[in-house]
Motif scaffolding. Structure first.
Motif, PDB file in Angstrom:
ATOM      1  N   LYS A  19       0.823  -1.224   0.000  1.00 42.75           N
ATOM      2  CA  LYS A  19       0.000   0.000   0.000  1.00 42.75           C
ATOM      3  C   LYS A  19       0.856   1.273   0.000  1.00 42.75           C
ATOM      4  O   LYS A  19       0.323   2.393   0.019  1.00 42.75           O
ATOM      5  CB  LYS A  19      -0.944   0.007   1.205  1.00 42.75           C
ATOM      6  N   HIS A  20       2.179   1.128   0.007  1.00 39.91           N
ATOM      7  CA  HIS A  20       3.034   2.317  -0.112  1.00 39.91           C
ATOM      8  C   HIS A  20       2.745   2.979  -1.465  1.00 39.91           C
ATOM      9  O   HIS A  20       2.625   2.288  -2.478  1.00 39.91           O
ATOM     10  CB  HIS A  20       4.513   1.913  -0.018  1.00 39.91           C
ATOM     11  N   PRO A  21       2.618   4.327  -1.501  1.00 42.39           N
ATOM     12  CA  PRO A  21       2.234   4.997  -2.763  1.00 42.39           C
ATOM     13  C   PRO A  21       3.096   4.622  -3.965  1.00 42.39           C
ATOM     14  O   PRO A  21       2.568   4.480  -5.080  1.00 42.39           O
ATOM     15  CB  PRO A  21       2.379   6.484  -2.418  1.00 42.39           C
ATOM     16  N   ALA A  22       4.407   4.460  -3.773  1.00 41.46           N
ATOM     17  CA  ALA A  22       5.270   4.128  -4.921  1.00 41.46           C
ATOM     18  C   ALA A  22       4.928   2.746  -5.465  1.00 41.46           C
ATOM     19  O   ALA A  22       4.977   2.514  -6.684  1.00 41.46           O
ATOM     20  CB  ALA A  22       6.733   4.195  -4.509  1.00 41.46           C
ATOM     21  N   ASN A  23       4.570   1.807  -4.576  1.00 37.20           N
ATOM     22  CA  ASN A  23       4.145   0.478  -5.028  1.00 37.20           C
ATOM     23  C   ASN A  23       2.750   0.538  -5.648  1.00 37.20           C
ATOM     24  O   ASN A  23       2.476  -0.105  -6.663  1.00 37.20           O
ATOM     25  CB  ASN A  23       4.127  -0.501  -3.843  1.00 37.20           C
ATOM     26  N   LEU A  24       1.876   1.333  -5.007  1.00 35.35           N
ATOM     27  CA  LEU A  24       0.488   1.407  -5.484  1.00 35.35           C
ATOM     28  C   LEU A  24       0.395   1.994  -6.894  1.00 35.35           C
ATOM     29  O   LEU A  24      -0.376   1.495  -7.718  1.00 35.35           O
ATOM     30  CB  LEU A  24      -0.330   2.285  -4.534  1.00 35.35           C
ATOM     31  N   ILE A  25       1.171   3.047  -7.158  1.00 35.39           N
ATOM     32  CA  ILE A  25       1.103   3.671  -8.493  1.00 35.39           C
ATOM     33  C   ILE A  25       1.462   2.643  -9.571  1.00 35.39           C
ATOM     34  O   ILE A  25       0.781   2.534 -10.602  1.00 35.39           O
ATOM     35  CB  ILE A  25       2.019   4.921  -8.568  1.00 35.39           C
ATOM     36  N   CYS A  26       2.514   1.858  -9.310  1.00 36.16           N
ATOM     37  CA  CYS A  26       2.929   0.833 -10.296  1.00 36.16           C
ATOM     38  C   CYS A  26       1.827  -0.213 -10.471  1.00 36.16           C
ATOM     39  O   CYS A  26       1.490  -0.601 -11.604  1.00 36.16           O
ATOM     40  CB  CYS A  26       4.224   0.170  -9.849  1.00 36.16           C
ATOM     41  N   GLU A  27       1.267  -0.657  -9.366  1.00 36.91           N
ATOM     42  CA  GLU A  27       0.224  -1.684  -9.397  1.00 36.91           C
ATOM     43  C   GLU A  27      -1.041  -1.158 -10.096  1.00 36.91           C
ATOM     44  O   GLU A  27      -1.631  -1.832 -10.952  1.00 36.91           O
ATOM     45  CB  GLU A  27      -0.089  -2.109  -7.944  1.00 36.91           C
ATOM     46  N   LEU A  28      -1.437   0.057  -9.733  1.00 33.84           N
ATOM     47  CA  LEU A  28      -2.641   0.640 -10.344  1.00 33.84           C
ATOM     48  C   LEU A  28      -2.460   0.800 -11.845  1.00 33.84           C
ATOM     49  O   LEU A  28      -3.353   0.463 -12.627  1.00 33.84           O
ATOM     50  CB  LEU A  28      -2.934   2.015  -9.730  1.00 33.84           C
ATOM     51  N   CYS A  29      -1.293   1.298 -12.258  1.00 33.83           N
ATOM     52  CA  CYS A  29      -1.081   1.535 -13.694  1.00 33.83           C
ATOM     53  C   CYS A  29      -1.069   0.229 -14.478  1.00 33.83           C
ATOM     54  O   CYS A  29      -1.505   0.199 -15.633  1.00 33.83           O
ATOM     55  CB  CYS A  29       0.179   2.365 -13.918  1.00 33.83           C
ATOM     56  N   ARG A  30      -0.585  -0.850 -13.855  1.00 35.03           N
ATOM     57  CA  ARG A  30      -0.657  -2.155 -14.548  1.00 35.03           C
ATOM     58  C   ARG A  30      -2.128  -2.538 -14.778  1.00 35.03           C
ATOM     59  O   ARG A  30      -2.493  -3.024 -15.848  1.00 35.03           O
ATOM     60  CB  ARG A  30       0.076  -3.236 -13.753  1.00 35.03           C
ATOM     61  N   GLY A  31      -2.955  -2.302 -13.771  1.00 35.31           N
ATOM     62  CA  GLY A  31      -4.396  -2.596 -13.918  1.00 35.31           C
ATOM     63  C   GLY A  31      -5.048  -1.671 -14.936  1.00 35.31           C
ATOM     64  O   GLY A  31      -5.843  -2.112 -15.771  1.00 35.31           O
ATOM     65  N   PHE A  32      -4.689  -0.391 -14.892  1.00 35.88           N
ATOM     66  CA  PHE A  32      -5.296   0.566 -15.818  1.00 35.88           C
ATOM     67  C   PHE A  32      -4.880   0.277 -17.266  1.00 35.88           C
ATOM     68  O   PHE A  32      -5.651   0.500 -18.194  1.00 35.88           O
ATOM     69  CB  PHE A  32      -4.886   2.004 -15.437  1.00 35.88           C
ATOM     70  N   TYR A  33      -3.665  -0.239 -17.433  1.00 37.77           N
ATOM     71  CA  TYR A  33      -3.198  -0.604 -18.775  1.00 37.77           C
ATOM     72  C   TYR A  33      -4.104  -1.702 -19.353  1.00 37.77           C
ATOM     73  O   TYR A  33      -4.509  -1.638 -20.516  1.00 37.77           O
ATOM     74  CB  TYR A  33      -1.750  -1.093 -18.702  1.00 37.77           C
ATOM     75  N   ARG A  34      -4.435  -2.679 -18.506  1.00 36.20           N
ATOM     76  CA  ARG A  34      -5.293  -3.783 -18.977  1.00 36.20           C
ATOM     77  C   ARG A  34      -6.679  -3.276 -19.373  1.00 36.20           C
ATOM     78  O   ARG A  34      -7.363  -3.881 -20.185  1.00 36.20           O
ATOM     79  CB  ARG A  34      -5.389  -4.877 -17.897  1.00 36.20           C
ATOM     80  N   LEU A  35      -7.117  -2.162 -18.779  1.00 38.60           N
ATOM     81  CA  LEU A  35      -8.413  -1.577 -19.137  1.00 38.60           C
ATOM     82  C   LEU A  35      -8.320  -0.666 -20.363  1.00 38.60           C
ATOM     83  O   LEU A  35      -9.328  -0.107 -20.799  1.00 38.60           O
ATOM     84  CB  LEU A  35      -8.953  -0.752 -17.956  1.00 38.60           C
ATOM     85  N   GLY A  36      -7.098  -0.487 -20.877  1.00 39.44           N
ATOM     86  CA  GLY A  36      -6.910   0.403 -22.030  1.00 39.44           C
ATOM     87  C   GLY A  36      -6.883   1.866 -21.632  1.00 39.44           C
ATOM     88  O   GLY A  36      -7.067   2.752 -22.478  1.00 39.44           O
ATOM     89  N   TRP A  37      -6.653   2.140 -20.367  1.00 41.02           N
ATOM     90  CA  TRP A  37      -6.691   3.533 -19.886  1.00 41.02           C
ATOM     91  C   TRP A  37      -5.344   4.235 -20.002  1.00 41.02           C
ATOM     92  O   TRP A  37      -5.301   5.458 -20.042  1.00 41.02           O
ATOM     93  CB  TRP A  37      -7.120   3.575 -18.408  1.00 41.02           C
ATOM     94  N   VAL A  38      -4.234   3.488 -19.969  1.00 39.83           N
ATOM     95  CA  VAL A  38      -2.903   4.127 -19.936  1.00 39.83           C
ATOM     96  C   VAL A  38      -1.946   3.475 -20.943  1.00 39.83           C
ATOM     97  O   VAL A  38      -0.781   3.258 -20.646  1.00 39.83           O
ATOM     98  CB  VAL A  38      -2.292   4.131 -18.502  1.00 39.83           C
ATOM     99  N   THR A  39      -2.465   3.206 -22.129  1.00 35.21           N
ATOM    100  CA  THR A  39      -1.620   2.568 -23.143  1.00 35.21           C
ATOM    101  C   THR A  39      -0.755   3.626 -23.843  1.00 35.21           C
ATOM    102  O   THR A  39      -1.047   4.824 -23.777  1.00 35.21           O
ATOM    103  CB  THR A  39      -2.472   1.846 -24.196  1.00 35.21           C
ATOM    104  N   GLY A  40       0.302   3.160 -24.516  1.00 38.59           N
ATOM    105  CA  GLY A  40       1.140   4.034 -25.330  1.00 38.59           C
ATOM    106  C   GLY A  40       1.785   5.156 -24.536  1.00 38.59           C
ATOM    107  O   GLY A  40       2.007   6.246 -25.085  1.00 38.59           O
ATOM    108  N   THR A  41       2.052   4.928 -23.277  1.00 41.98           N
ATOM    109  CA  THR A  41       2.659   5.875 -22.307  1.00 41.98           C
ATOM    110  C   THR A  41       1.691   6.947 -21.829  1.00 41.98           C
ATOM    111  O   THR A  41       2.038   7.757 -20.963  1.00 41.98           O
ATOM    112  CB  THR A  41       3.953   6.572 -22.810  1.00 41.98           C
ATOM    113  N   GLY A  42       0.483   7.008 -22.413  1.00 35.38           N
ATOM    114  CA  GLY A  42      -0.473   8.058 -22.017  1.00 35.38           C
ATOM    115  C   GLY A  42      -1.129   7.761 -20.681  1.00 35.38           C
ATOM    116  O   GLY A  42      -1.106   6.629 -20.194  1.00 35.38           O
ATOM    117  N   GLY A  43      -1.723   8.788 -20.093  1.00 29.56           N
ATOM    118  CA  GLY A  43      -2.416   8.638 -18.819  1.00 29.56           C
ATOM    119  C   GLY A  43      -1.446   8.471 -17.659  1.00 29.56           C
ATOM    120  O   GLY A  43      -0.227   8.541 -17.831  1.00 29.56           O
ATOM    121  N   GLY A  44      -1.988   8.247 -16.475  1.00 35.34           N
ATOM    122  CA  GLY A  44      -1.134   8.062 -15.304  1.00 35.34           C
ATOM    123  C   GLY A  44      -1.899   8.290 -14.011  1.00 35.34           C
ATOM    124  O   GLY A  44      -3.116   8.520 -14.024  1.00 35.34           O
TER     125      GLY A  44
END
Ligand SMILES: CSC[C@@H](O)[C@@H](O)C(=O)COP(=O)(O)O
Ligand SMILES: [Zn+2]
Length: 241
Positions: A19-44
């Motif tokens: 739950k440390h923010p640095a770990n959470l950001i990486c984990e969240l972005c992996r999930g968001f990538y699977r949803l098509g929210w942060v592909t091609g380096t966009g989003g965050g």
């Protein structure tokens, strides 16, 4: 051997706590990538934890990030406490800061969701302060809080309004319009960016993620409704749209 200052810098982002923010950001972005929210380096995503703001680097594949890629900024001085070498902080940083400073958010999510982009194209109103997506009588509206300082969430019969601002050539140039939209819509927890995506924030990571998921669900349903000729609001129904 790492110097004292570099190990102090690493300690800001290295933790066994998922739950440390640095770990959470990486984990969240992996999930968001699977949803098509942060592909091609966009989003965050950015997280504020007490006096520290955790920010991802710019132009990197957001699903491949590791905690040591994270920038850390002091919330009050806005100075960087940690700057990974050879990386630049996300161009979204001033927009994330707007959510933290103007709204007291604990987490801000930026997606390039295609549903969000399509909604900005389907809203027919002209650009300007009146441009907003509106929908009512949808169960997922209940996942969105009533507004800062207000108790509880919107009800099924409330109308959800999400302002839309025009895109700019550079991400950071969106900041003024985003802040204006926050002022014009004091209850909103999100701002759509035409032909680009959405910024959504919440009091904490859990709420920001939940709200972002509810909004994306509503955008998808609304796009499909439009294709079927179904109205988003009762007013549109009365207008015979
Ligand atoms: C596909 S590039 C997209 C970027 O310009 C921008 O819109 C974005 O959301 C991410 O910016 P970044 O600086 O990489 O965090
Ligand atoms: Zn973007």
């Amino acid at each position: 051997m790492a110097s004292d200052s570099s190990s102090a810098s690493e300690q800001l982002v290295l933790s066994a706590d998922p739950k440390h923010p640095a770990n959470l950001i990486c984990e969240l972005c992996r999930g968001f990538y699977r949803l098509g929210w942060v592909t091609g380096t966009g989003g965050g995503t950015s997280i504020r934890h007490h006096d520290h703001i955790y920010i991802a680097p710019s132009g990197v594949q957001k699903e491949m990030m590791v905690p040591t890629d994270m920038f850390v900024m002091d919330f009050h001085s806005k100075e960087y406490l940690r700057k990974p070498q050879a990386l630049k902080p996300s161009a979204c940083t001033p927009l994330f800061l707007a959510a933290f400073t103007k709204r007291g958010a604990g987490c801000c999510i930026h997606t390039h969701s295609q549903w969000a982009v399509l909604i900005t194209l389907l809203v027919e109103r002209e650009s300007g302060p009146d441009a907003c997506f509106e929908i009512e009588q949808m169960e997922m509206i209940k996942g969105i809080p009533k507004g800062p300082g207000k108790q509880g969430a919107l009800s099924y019969f409330d109308r959800l309004r999400i302002p839309i601002i025009e895109n700019t050539a550079q991400e950071e140039d969106l900041t003024e319009a985003l802040e204006q939209a926050m002022d014009n819509y004091p209850d909103t927890y999100a701002v759509l960016v035409r032909r680009h995506g959405i910024y959504t924030w919440g009091d904490n990571v859990h709420k920001a993620k939940t709200q972002c998921e509810c909004l994306d669900y509503l955008f998808q349903v609304a796009v499909e409704m439009k294709k079927l000729g179904l109205p988003w609001t009762n007013a549109s129904l009365a207008d015979g749209l």
